[in-house]
Design an enzyme around this catalytic site. Structure first.
Site: not given
Ligand code: SAM
Length: 195
Positions: A82, A104, A140, A173
């Protein structure tokens, strides 16, 4: 030459970045790298900048470790954790900057409390990023971009706002998926100032 396992850091207590990424003046934290495609490209583009890449999604962590071992990327270290726990474990002023590309969005109002960009996180980040350091974000979800601006404007140690999408930022991605559905990225850049 680093072995694949050398790129992975197990967190146990306080984290001294000078020992895990020795010799780098600038260490940038990449929060939520997904598959790590953009992270790896930025590591190649700026070999003098070290990247501490954090995510909680195991398949994506495997993807980035695979990229590190095959390119290779000596300026990258990967953690499965985290991001807030890692930030807490870091020393004050230890980061030159932070990248948070497409966190997210949690679009439902009842889930907004789960969003990363909130005052306590801005506080914690301000203590870990040195003065004149940066926080580059992209989303976005226009409503989340608006909410981010409200949070940053309410904070005394961050100044900045929306910027034109920098052409040096690789398309992620998640971003590519959003573009295919008609969503446009919004980039925001903030500078850490002294209070
Ligand atoms: C919507 S995805 C975007 C991934 C990447 N940045 C992209 O644009 O393709 C959000 C990412 O944040 C990660 N994530 C969510 N909460 C997190 C946390 N507390 N610490 C680290 N990563 C986290 C998720 O596992 C996911 O891979």
């Amino acid at each position: 030459m680093l072995d694949g396992r050398d790129y992975f850091i197990e967190q146990a207590g306080p984290l001294n970045l000078d020992s895990v990424l020795p010799g780098y003046d600038d260490i940038v934290m990449d929060i939520g790298f997904g598959t790590g495609e953009a992270t790896a490209q930025m590591a190649v583009d700026e070999p003098q900048v070290a990247i501490l890449a954090i995510d909680v999604h195991t398949p994506g962590i495997g993807d980035l470790l695979h990229r590190c071992a095959h390119t290779p990327l000596p300026n990258v270290r990967v953690m499965s954790a985290d991001a807030l726990e890692v930030l807490t474990a870091l020393q004050q002023d230890s980061l030159a900057g932070v990248r948070t590309y497409f966190p997210d969005p949690w679009p439902k109002a009842r889930h907004h409390k789960r969003r990363l960009i909130q005052q306590p996180v801005l506080d914690l980040m301000a203590s870990r990023v040195r003065v004149a350091g940066f926080w580059h974000l992209a989303t976005d979800w226009a409503e989340y971009a608006d909410a981010m601006q409200v949070e940053f404007e309410a904070h005394p140690m961050w100044v900045g706002g929306v910027i034109a999408r920098p052409d040096w930022r690789p398309t992620t991605r998640y971003e590519r998926n959003g573009l295919s559905q008609g969503r446009q990225p919004i980039d925001l850049m903030y500078t850490r100032v002294s209070s």
